[in-house]
Write an enzyme that holds these catalytic residues in place. Structure first.
Site, mmCIF file in Angstrom:
data_model
loop_
_atom_site.group_PDB
_atom_site.id
_atom_site.type_symbol
_atom_site.label_atom_id
_atom_site.label_comp_id
_atom_site.label_asym_id
_atom_site.label_seq_id
_atom_site.Cartn_x
_atom_site.Cartn_y
_atom_site.Cartn_z
ATOM 1 C CG HIS B 36 -2.210 -0.786 0.919
ATOM 2 N ND1 HIS B 36 -2.234 -2.166 0.932
ATOM 3 C CD2 HIS B 36 -3.464 -0.392 0.575
ATOM 4 C CE1 HIS B 36 -3.464 -2.579 0.629
ATOM 5 N NE2 HIS B 36 -4.225 -1.523 0.409
ATOM 6 C CE LYS B 102 -6.770 -10.535 11.072
ATOM 7 N NZ LYS B 102 -6.647 -9.676 12.251
#
Lengths: 307, 192
Positions: B36, B102
């Site tokens: 990222h 999650k």
């Protein structure tokens, strides 16, 4: 020793302890039929069966490898360390472990799970003639939500007493929400210096979930917190539900008059621990850690072992 | 159970709502922390064909290579909130429709879901073996040497990858609801 340590890593990574499995089953049964929470715990249980049967790591984050090694005086730490490192490298090669050791300044992954203070190994000399090792694999998601509060803490009205300790633990589990792969196992260290407090909190994760603390005050606090935190409603994975924690295990340490730390080592549901005792190169594997010695499981011995 | 075939249209994603169980089919690309950071700093063009109308999976898998073919051994989700500073920019830049992870994400990502037309799909944390078996082929791996195995971009073909929509394109977030609900209970327990 290397082959026994390798087998210990394989067992820890692929075979969830029976007491943890039972606790997840109880949690699953407490969740409403058709709920996302129940379905999540069903997936977890099925996952563990497949992982055990296929000898694959039940979670891809095989975590920090935390070893506690007990040795007779004539077995050297240097030799045990060499064997643990060799077993760790081999376990990584065999995909029991993910390469999980990254240099924090260069960001380079060592590729074999070894590095500066990796794995984490604590040695103790003892008077027995056997070597014993307890191993815990603790993933990063739950490690990231571990926390430490210093009492008093006015924001949660927590003073320097058992009630303040209770409030601090509830607050830290509340803040974790579902990010630590709950339902969590909550290891707590009360007192000590900051570092030792957290080490002792983590040691509680080696205890069997069904044991009872021999310290009556702590036993009652554990039972109360277990019930109370399961009313928070965070639920498995933070989906909401009845099962927020699988167990609460607390130890106390003496502290400085000036300091009062409460440390919470949050463990994901995948509490992967395994133990081995090695005598004359014969290994006996178990799920009972030396660190859990002194904690009695009520009714133990009446239960039938898993086939 | 709603079937989503990847790449997926904006309208199909906008129709999803919090609580929907979905089954994903097609290509998902793993990306976590270092990936990222790289995506927002360099915006690498080689990812565009993989990510446009596609899915990012927050996952650092255990992969094994035999005879030059990769296969997934264990591949569950990692905690998504760490990507909160980056994800909105990534979603907008590449037009990503599905984020799988999650623990849920924050307001910036929720706003990006609304703006871009995307959802957050929650996979069960730690159910890594079952999830690895939903990866029917590892089609490619990008930047393996630079980022290391857990952090590399693994291009995975999935079949019937299950999850639950916990953040939708209409501003709905299960995580906000649970946080609000649990805060009331926490306040009661603490006597606040």
């Amino acid at each position: 020793m290397k082959k026994h340590f390798l087998e210990l890593i394989r067992r820890a990574a692929t075979d969830l302890p029976e007491d943890v499995t039972r606790a997840i089953e109880r949690g699953r049964d407490a969740e409403a039929c058709g709920s996302t929470a129940r379905s999540a715990l069903d997936d977890v249980l099925r996952n563990c069966e497949v992982a055990r049967a296929s000898s694959r790591p039940l979670c891809q984050d095989t975590g920090t490898n935390i070893w506690y090694v007990y040795r007779p005086a004539d077995v050297r730490e240097r030799e045990l360390t060499r064997d643990i490192l060799a077993a760790t490298r081999e376990a990584t090669r065999r995909s029991y472990l993910r390469p999980n050791a990254v240099d924090s300044i260069t960001q380079v992954n060592s590729g074999d799970n070894t590095g500066i203070r990796a794995p984490v190994v604590h040695f103790h000399e003892w008077s027995r003639k056997t070597v014993h090792a307890d191993l815990l694999l603790k993933g990063g998601g739950c490690e990231n939500v571990a926390a430490q509060l210093s009492l008093p803490d006015g924001s949660i009205k927590a003073g320097r007493d058992v009630e303040g300790v209770r409030k601090a633990i509830i607050e830290m589990v509340f803040r974790a929400q579902g990010r630590g792969c709950g339902p969590g196992i909550i290891g707590v260290g009360v007192g000590g210096d900051r570092a030792t407090s957290m080490v002792v909190a983590k040691e509680q994760l080696f205890r069997l979930l069904e044991d009872r603390n021999p310290d009556e005050t702590l036993a009652k606090l554990e039972e109360r917190l277990f019930a109370e935190m399961n009313t928070l409603g965070i639920g498995p994975m933070g989906f909401g539900g009845a099962t927020t924690v699988l167990g609460v295990k607390i130890a106390k340490l003496h502290r400085l008059p000036a300091s009062f730390f409460v440390s919470v080592a949050y463990m994901c549901w995948a509490c992967r621990r395994a133990s081995v005792t090695i005598s004359c190169d014969r290994a006996t594997f178990s799920q009972k850690a030396q660190l859990a010695a002194g904690y009695v499981v009520p009714g133990e011995g009446k239960r039938r072992p898993r086939a | 159970m709603i079937t989503l075939n990847l790449p997926v249209s904006e309208s199909a994603v906008r129709a999803l709502k919090v609580g929907d169980e979905v089954s994903l089919h097609g290509v998902v690309v793993t990306a976590r922390d270092a990936a990222h950071k790289l995506m927002i700093e360099k915006h690498p063009g080689f990812l565009r064909p993989l990510l446009e109308d596609g899915a990012i999976y927050h996952c650092g898998p255990v992969m094994a290579c035999e005879n030059k073919v990769w296969r997934a051994v264990a591949a569950g989700p990692t905690t998504s909130i760490r990507e909160e500073p980056y994800e909105a920019d990534v979603m907008e830049h590449y037009k990503v429709r599905v984020i799988i992870g999650k623990g849920g994400m924050g307001p910036k990502t929720l706003e990006a879901c609304r703006k871009v037309g995307a959802v957050y799909v929650h996979a069960v944390g730690g159910a890594a073996v079952v999830q690895a078996d939903w990866i029917t082929a590892v089609e490619d791996v990008l930047m393996l040497d630079e980022l290391g195995a857990p952090e590399a971009f693994w291009v995975c073909r999935v079949t019937g990858f299950k999850g639950v929509v916990t953040m939708d394109a209409n501003g709905g977030s299960l995580h906000d609801v649970v946080l609000k609900d649990t805060k009331e209970k926490r306040d009661a327990l603490l006597g606040l």
